[in-house]
Scaffold this active site. Structure first.
Site, mmCIF file in Angstrom:
data_model
loop_
_atom_site.group_PDB
_atom_site.id
_atom_site.type_symbol
_atom_site.label_atom_id
_atom_site.label_comp_id
_atom_site.label_asym_id
_atom_site.label_seq_id
_atom_site.Cartn_x
_atom_site.Cartn_y
_atom_site.Cartn_z
ATOM 1 C CG HIS A 24 40.934 45.389 29.392
ATOM 2 N ND1 HIS A 24 40.605 45.832 28.148
ATOM 3 C CD2 HIS A 24 42.020 46.091 29.774
ATOM 4 C CE1 HIS A 24 41.461 46.777 27.779
ATOM 5 N NE2 HIS A 24 42.338 46.943 28.751
ATOM 6 C CB SER A 38 40.188 43.585 25.807
ATOM 7 O OG SER A 38 39.087 44.085 26.515
ATOM 8 C CG ASP A 46 44.132 49.649 26.937
ATOM 9 O OD1 ASP A 46 44.925 50.592 26.783
ATOM 10 O OD2 ASP A 46 44.070 48.974 27.985
#
Ligand SMILES: C[S@@+](CC[C@H](N)C(=O)[O-])C[C@H]1O[C@@H](n2cnc3c(N)ncnc32)[C@H](O)[C@@H]1O
Lengths: 195, 272
Positions: free
Chosen positions: A45, A18, A138
Site C-alpha cells: 500500500h 502495508s 487487507d
C-alpha cells in the site's frame, strides 16, 4: 523457525504489506539469491506519485531484476514485479499481468486481497503468499482463498512486526503455514524449490 | 467470497449467452478482471447456484442492466493524473487551437468526469467555444449520469487538488454550484458535449477527430482487441491529430506505431 525441508514446489511468491512493511523488504532483498527459479510479486500500500521510488529502493539492494508490473507483461522467473500505485494487479491464466482500475478494496488500490485471490486461481497449490506488517484488514480474504487452493500461507511474526494487526488477523482466523521473523524470510524464500 | 463458485468454463458460458442474447461481446476482455467482476457480482447478489445466475442474466432484462453496469468498471475522477492534463494544456491543445474547429472524442467516458475536466481546460485556453467533445461509452446508464453534470461533493476536495496540480488557472469552485451533497457543474461546459453510446468492440468509426482520449479502458481488453481498437482510432484521427491513453496503457506493440510520435513523457501520441 524457517523450515529447510520444503516438499512442495513453488511457482510464485506474492508478498503483501502495508504500514511497517518497507523495512521488512529492505531487510529481505539484499539476502535474496540472484537466480530464484520463480517470480516474486509485491503489493504494498502506498500513495500514488513517486512511482519509481519503491522499485529503485529494492533494485539497489538486489541483483534480481526489479520492475513495476505492466499490463499484459509475461511473468518470468527470477524477476521481481511491483504492483503500480492506484491499480489492482491481477494475474492471468497464461501467467501475464492485468491491471484493473475498479473500486478500492479495504480502502486500498492496489489491494492485497485482489492479487492474492487472482494468484491463487492461477498458481493453485504451488503459490506462496507472504503477509507482512500492516494495520489494515487487507490480505485476510486473499489468504483465505489461497488456503482453499492449498497454496501456502506465510505471515510475519506479529510479535516482531511494526504493525502486528494484519498478520495477526491471519494468525487468529486461519492457520498460517509459516510464521517468520523479518530476518528469517530471505533464507526461507531462497530455500523454496521450483515446481 | 470471490472466486468461490464460478469456474472458467462457466464464465465462458455466461459470456457466450450475453453475446447471443444481448449482442455485447466480452469474449476478448482480459480474463482475470472480467472473471473477478462476475464472481464478485454472483456473491454480492447472493445467487445460490450457477444455473440460477445464468438464467437470470439471460432472461431478466432489468437484471442484465445491472450486470452490465457492474462488470464494466465505471470508476473515474476529475483531473486524474494531473501531469497528463498539464501536457494537454501546455502541449496538445495549444497546437489544436490553431484550427478553426476542434473535434475531440472521449471514448469510454464513464460518468463524464474526464470530459468535464477537458472542457474546463479548453475553456481556460479560450478554445471551448470552437470545440466539440463527443463523449461515448458502452454503458447507457453512465451516460445518463454524465449528461447531468452532477458529481458527489465528497470528491470535490480531491478534484480541486488535482485541478491545482494540473495548473488550473481559475478558482475551481467557480465551475460548480454546491447543492446538498452534489456539485452541479456549469451548463456552459455541457453545451459543448455530445453524449452517445458507442461500443469499441463492435461499432465503427463515426467521425474524424483531432484528439481521441481513451483512458483506462484498454487495460480491460486482451492484446488482439487492443490492436483492433487502435486501428479504429487510427481510422478516426486526422493527420497530425493526437491519441491519448491511460497512464498504464501503451501503443508500444501495435504494428502501426511507426506512424505515430510520442509527446514527451505522457501517454500521448501524435499521428504523423
Ligand atoms: C475505468 S472507466 C475509465 C473512465 C475514464 N476514461 C477514466 O480514465 O477515468 C472504463 C470505462 O470504459 C467503458 N467501457 C468498457 N468497455 C467498453 C467498450 N467495449 N466500449 C466503450 N466503452 C467501454 C466502461 O463502461 C467504463 O465506463
Amino acid at each position: 523457525m524457517a523450515e529447510t525441508v520444503i516438499t512442495q514446489g513453488c511457482s510464485a511468491v506474492v508478498i503483501g504489506g502495508s504500514a511497517g512493511s518497507l523495512d521488512v523488504l529492505l531487510e529481505i532483498f539484499p539476502k535474496l539469491d540472484k537466480n530464484l527459479p520463480f517470480p516474486i510479486i509485491i503489493v504494498i500500500h502506498r500513495k500514488p506519485g513517486g512511482e519509481s521510488l519503491l522499485t529503485d529502493l529494492l533494485q539497489n539492494r538486489t541483483q534480481l531484476n526489479v520492475m513495476e508490473a505492466e499490463e499484459k507483461q509475461p511473468i518470468k522467473a527470477g524477476y521481481v514485479y511491483i504492483a503500480p500505485a492506484d491499480y489492482h494487479l491481477l494475474i492471468e491464466e497464461n501467467q501475464s499481468f492485468s491491471l484493473d482500475y475498479s473500486e478500492k478494496i479495504n480502502y486500498s488500490r492496489p489491494s492485497i486481497d485482489v492479487t492474492f485471490q487472482s494468484a491463487a486461481d492461477v498458481y493453485k497449490d504451488s503459490l506462496y503468499c507472504i503477509l507482512l506488517s500492516g494495520s489494515n484488514a487487507d490480505g485476510l480474504d486473499g489468504m483465505r482463498t489461497v488456503k482453499r487452493f492449498k497454496g501456502k500461507l506465510v505471515i510475519q511474526n506479529p510479535d516482531t512486526a511494526i504493525m502486528p494487526f494484519m498478520p495477526q488477523q491471519v494468525k487468529s482466523n486461519l492457520k498460517a503455514d509459516y510464521i517468520l521473523n523479518a530476518w528469517e524470510m530471505a533464507s526461507f524464500i531462497n530455500n523454496l524449490c521450483k515446481v | 467470497m470471490f472466486n468461490e463458485t464460478i469456474d472458467n468454463e462457466q464464465i465462458q458460458i455466461i459470456l457466450n449467452d450475453i453475446l447471443e442474447v444481448y449482442g455485447y461481446d466480452f469474449l476478448e476482455y482480459s480474463h482475470a478482471s472480467i472473471k473477478r467482476r462476475i464472481t464478485r457480482l454472483f456473491s454480492l447478489d447472493k445467487f445460490v447456484s450457477f444455473a440460477e445466475f445464468r438464467y437470470t442474466i439471460k432472461n431478466d432484462k432489468q437484471y442484465f442492466k445491472r450486470f452490465l453496469e457492474e462488470i464494466t468498471v465505471n470508476v473515474t475522477e476529475m483531473f486524474r493524473d494531473p501531469s497528463f492534463y498539464r501536457a494537454l494544456r501546455n502541449d496538445v491543445l495549444p497546437t489544436l487551437g490553431t484550427y478553426p474547429f476542434i473535434r475531440i472524442w472521449v471514448a469510454g467516458c464513464s460518468t463524464g468526469e474526464e470530459a468535464f475536466s477537458l472542457a474546463i481546460v479548453l475553456k481556460e485556453l479560450n478554445l471551448l467555444h470552437k470545440s466539440l467533445i463527443y463523449a461515448t461509452d458502452i454503458n447507457p446508464a453512465v451516460l445518463e449520469k454524465a449528461k447531468k453534470g452532477l458529481f458527489s461533493l465528497n470528491h470535490l476536495k480531491q478534484y480541486s487538488e488535482n485541478y491545482l496540480q494540473a495548473e488550473g488557472t481559475n478558482d475551481f469552485s467557480n465551475y460548480y454550484i454546491a447543492n446538498y451533497s452534489l456539485a452541479k457543474f456549469d451548463q456552459a461546459l455541457t453545451s459543448k458535449m455530445i453524449f452517445s453510446t458507442h461500443n469499441l468492440v463492435s461499432d465503427h468509426s463515426f467521425n474524424e477527430f483531432q484528439l481521441i482520449m481513451c483512458r483506462n479502458v484498454l487495460i480491460y481488453f486482451d492484446k488482439d482487441l487492443q490492436h483492433k481498437v487502435f486501428n479504429l482510432f487510427d481510422n478516426s484521427i486526422e493527420k497530425l491529430g493526437y491519441l491519448a491513453l491511460g497512464s498504464k496503457e501503451s501503443l508500444d506493440f501495435w504494428p502501426k506505431i511507426k506512424d505515430y510520435k510520442r509527446v514527451k513523457t505522457e501517454k500521448i501520441w501524435r499521428k504523423l
